[in-house]
Design a protein around this motif. Sequence first.
Motif, mmCIF file in Angstrom:
data_model
loop_
_atom_site.group_PDB
_atom_site.id
_atom_site.type_symbol
_atom_site.label_atom_id
_atom_site.label_comp_id
_atom_site.label_asym_id
_atom_site.label_seq_id
_atom_site.Cartn_x
_atom_site.Cartn_y
_atom_site.Cartn_z
ATOM 1 N N LEU A 102 11.265 -27.956 13.249
ATOM 2 C CA LEU A 102 12.356 -28.724 13.854
ATOM 3 C C LEU A 102 12.567 -30.038 13.112
ATOM 4 N N ASP A 103 11.473 -30.669 12.684
ATOM 5 C CA ASP A 103 11.582 -31.925 11.936
ATOM 6 C C ASP A 103 12.316 -31.717 10.619
ATOM 7 N N LYS A 104 11.989 -30.623 9.923
ATOM 8 C CA LYS A 104 12.641 -30.346 8.644
ATOM 9 C C LYS A 104 14.143 -30.163 8.835
ATOM 10 N N ALA A 105 14.511 -29.409 9.874
ATOM 11 C CA ALA A 105 15.930 -29.191 10.133
ATOM 12 C C ALA A 105 16.628 -30.488 10.514
ATOM 13 N N ASP A 106 15.960 -31.302 11.320
ATOM 14 C CA ASP A 106 16.547 -32.581 11.732
ATOM 15 C C ASP A 106 16.796 -33.485 10.527
ATOM 16 N N ARG A 107 15.788 -33.603 9.661
ATOM 17 C CA ARG A 107 15.925 -34.467 8.484
ATOM 18 C C ARG A 107 17.009 -33.953 7.548
ATOM 19 N N VAL A 125 13.512 -20.884 5.643
ATOM 20 C CA VAL A 125 12.989 -21.714 6.727
ATOM 21 C C VAL A 125 14.076 -22.571 7.344
ATOM 22 N N ILE A 126 14.681 -23.467 6.532
ATOM 23 C CA ILE A 126 15.723 -24.351 7.043
ATOM 24 C C ILE A 126 16.846 -23.544 7.680
#
Length: 211
Positions: A102-107, A125-126
């Motif tokens: 979730l952090d990766k997608a948010d960033r 992944v993203i």
Amino acid sequence: MFEHILGVLATFTIWVISTGGYLGIALLMAIESACIPLPSEIIMPFAGYLVSTGRFDLYLAATAGALGCNLGSIVAYEVGKRGGRPMAERWGKYLLIGADELDKADRFFARFGSAAVLIGRLLPVIRSFIAFPAGVARMRLVPFHVYTFIGSWPWCFGLAWVGMTLGDKWNTDPRIKAAFHRADLAIGVILIALVALYIWHRANGIRKNRA
């Protein structure tokens, strides 16, 4: 051994695609895009294999996959829009979705804005989680679905093309079968280890985040 393991892991995918046709492809890709761990790297190559047998058309298979991505993304988008991060973290653990993903997608969304939906759909992944921050940001639905489809289609086409190409070579080049049979034990062990490592990593990451 490798063929047996692969068959067990992919039975559901094969059955849905074989019985459902293009609709089956769309359904499976919708499941994947709803953040349920059913990798497109399994779905679309099998669809591509059926292209090699004449069952499907390559372009229609890719289109069905991309439309499925749009359908499944609605779920992740609505979760982000209505429940935000707390809901995703609460229910994501049951699907082995941790805060890291979730952090990766948010960033990624924070960096590229609405274009992140288009770009992210081309990235492993993203691509599975990018709809969530788009929902949190309440991105307009029309560009969201347009970007989702345009970004998903090349991904689906590429994976289907790989499956089609391997299917053609499997039936025409005996060296391909021979290579798989010589290495089936090693590949099978590696495959089991990778699956176990994947599940352990996801579950361990969720436990750490909860702590």
